[in-house]
Design a protein around this motif. Structure first.
Motif, PDB file in Angstrom:
ATOM      1  N   GLN A   1     -10.140  -0.128  -8.278  1.00  0.00           N
ATOM      2  CA  GLN A   1     -10.512   0.543  -9.525  1.00  0.00           C
ATOM      3  C   GLN A   1      -9.286   1.142 -10.191  1.00  0.00           C
ATOM      4  OE1 GLN A   1     -13.553   3.409  -8.610  1.00  0.00           O
ATOM      5  NE2 GLN A   1     -15.170   1.873  -8.469  1.00  0.00           N
ATOM      6  N   ALA A   2      -8.419   1.752  -9.390  1.00  0.00           N
ATOM      7  CA  ALA A   2      -7.229   2.402  -9.931  1.00  0.00           C
ATOM      8  C   ALA A   2      -6.210   1.380 -10.435  1.00  0.00           C
ATOM      9  CB  ALA A   2      -6.600   3.315  -8.877  1.00  0.00           C
ATOM     10  N   TYR A   3      -6.101   0.264  -9.720  1.00  0.00           N
ATOM     11  CA  TYR A   3      -5.126  -0.780 -10.057  1.00  0.00           C
ATOM     12  C   TYR A   3      -5.848  -2.117 -10.033  1.00  0.00           C
ATOM     13  CZ  TYR A   3      -1.650   2.843  -9.329  1.00  0.00           C
ATOM     14  OH  TYR A   3      -0.926   4.000  -9.429  1.00  0.00           O
ATOM     15  N   GLY A   4      -6.371  -2.510 -11.177  1.00  0.00           N
ATOM     16  CA  GLY A   4      -7.193  -3.713 -11.279  1.00  0.00           C
ATOM     17  C   GLY A   4      -6.503  -5.000 -10.875  1.00  0.00           C
TER      18      GLY A   4
ATOM     19  N   HIS B   1       6.389   6.828  -0.044  1.00  0.00           N
ATOM     20  CA  HIS B   1       5.694   8.089   0.206  1.00  0.00           C
ATOM     21  C   HIS B   1       4.527   8.259  -0.775  1.00  0.00           C
ATOM     22  CE1 HIS B   1       5.041  12.215   1.467  1.00  0.00           C
ATOM     23  NE2 HIS B   1       5.103  12.582   0.204  1.00  0.00           N
ATOM     24  N   GLU B   2       4.752   7.887  -2.023  1.00  0.00           N
ATOM     25  CA  GLU B   2       3.687   8.005  -3.034  1.00  0.00           C
ATOM     26  C   GLU B   2       2.512   7.111  -2.696  1.00  0.00           C
ATOM     27  OE1 GLU B   2       5.391   8.682  -7.388  1.00  0.00           O
ATOM     28  OE2 GLU B   2       6.487   7.089  -6.331  1.00  0.00           O
ATOM     29  N   VAL B   3       2.790   5.891  -2.251  1.00  0.00           N
ATOM     30  CA  VAL B   3       1.721   4.962  -1.889  1.00  0.00           C
ATOM     31  C   VAL B   3       0.914   5.510  -0.720  1.00  0.00           C
ATOM     32  CG1 VAL B   3       1.201   2.657  -0.970  1.00  0.00           C
ATOM     33  CG2 VAL B   3       2.912   2.910  -2.780  1.00  0.00           C
ATOM     34  N   LYS B   4       1.598   5.970   0.325  1.00  0.00           N
ATOM     35  CA  LYS B   4       0.890   6.518   1.490  1.00  0.00           C
ATOM     36  C   LYS B   4       0.060   7.740   1.109  1.00  0.00           C
ATOM     37  CE  LYS B   4       3.745   4.926   5.311  1.00  0.00           C
ATOM     38  NZ  LYS B   4       4.448   5.364   6.508  1.00  0.00           N
ATOM     39  N   SER B   5       0.632   8.638   0.327  1.00  0.00           N
ATOM     40  CA  SER B   5      -0.083   9.846  -0.093  1.00  0.00           C
ATOM     41  C   SER B   5      -1.300   9.490  -0.924  1.00  0.00           C
ATOM     42  CB  SER B   5       0.830  10.758  -0.897  1.00  0.00           C
ATOM     43  OG  SER B   5       1.846  11.272  -0.084  1.00  0.00           O
ATOM     44  N   TRP B   6      -1.149   8.509  -1.816  1.00  0.00           N
ATOM     45  CA  TRP B   6      -2.253   8.074  -2.664  1.00  0.00           C
ATOM     46  C   TRP B   6      -3.384   7.515  -1.810  1.00  0.00           C
ATOM     47  CZ3 TRP B   6      -3.223   2.657  -4.154  1.00  0.00           C
ATOM     48  CH2 TRP B   6      -4.298   2.540  -5.030  1.00  0.00           C
ATOM     49  N   ILE B   7      -3.062   6.642  -0.856  1.00  0.00           N
ATOM     50  CA  ILE B   7      -4.095   6.060   0.002  1.00  0.00           C
ATOM     51  C   ILE B   7      -4.795   7.149   0.807  1.00  0.00           C
ATOM     52  CG2 ILE B   7      -4.537   4.530   1.960  1.00  0.00           C
ATOM     53  CD1 ILE B   7      -2.212   2.778   0.893  1.00  0.00           C
ATOM     54  N   ASP B   8      -4.017   8.084   1.352  1.00  0.00           N
ATOM     55  CA  ASP B   8      -4.590   9.176   2.138  1.00  0.00           C
ATOM     56  C   ASP B   8      -5.502  10.069   1.309  1.00  0.00           C
ATOM     57  OD1 ASP B   8      -3.360   8.275   4.437  1.00  0.00           O
ATOM     58  OD2 ASP B   8      -1.696   9.693   4.305  1.00  0.00           O
ATOM     59  N   SER B   9      -5.261  10.112  -0.001  1.00  0.00           N
ATOM     60  CA  SER B   9      -6.051  10.994  -0.863  1.00  0.00           C
ATOM     61  C   SER B   9      -7.381  10.388  -1.271  1.00  0.00           C
ATOM     62  CB  SER B   9      -5.256  11.359  -2.116  1.00  0.00           C
ATOM     63  OG  SER B   9      -5.185  10.253  -3.011  1.00  0.00           O
ATOM     64  N   LEU B  10      -7.555   9.098  -1.037  1.00  0.00           N
ATOM     65  CA  LEU B  10      -8.785   8.413  -1.476  1.00  0.00           C
ATOM     66  C   LEU B  10      -9.972   8.751  -0.608  1.00  0.00           C
ATOM     67  CD1 LEU B  10      -7.294   4.914  -2.310  1.00  0.00           C
ATOM     68  CD2 LEU B  10      -7.869   6.737  -3.897  1.00  0.00           C
TER      69      LEU B  10
END
Length: 63
Positions: free
Chosen positions: A21-24, A54-63
């Motif tokens: 959804q975030a990145y079609g 780090h941003e990718v990991k943090s983003w995934i962890d936040s979902l």
């Protein structure tokens, strides 16, 4: 956190849905994680969404 850890919690499909959804332009292939290949998988996501590791990991962890 690794995909298998999300799967163990039973919500990996939900997380993949939120990522799409975030990145079609993310495909199922992009979201397939092979055991022991976390760095390669994160690297592929970094290229697709234009964020640092780090941003990718943090983003995934936040979902």
């Amino acid at each position: 956190m690794h995909e298998h850890e999300y799967r163990a919690r039973g919500n990996w499909n939900e997380i993949k849905g939120k990522m799409k959804q975030a990145y079609g332009d993310l495909s199922d292939d992009d979201l397939t994680y092979d055991e022991g290949q976390e760095d390669e998988w994160i690297g592929k996501l970094q290229q697709k969404i234009g964020k640092g590791k780090h941003e990718v990991k943090s983003w995934i962890d936040s979902l």
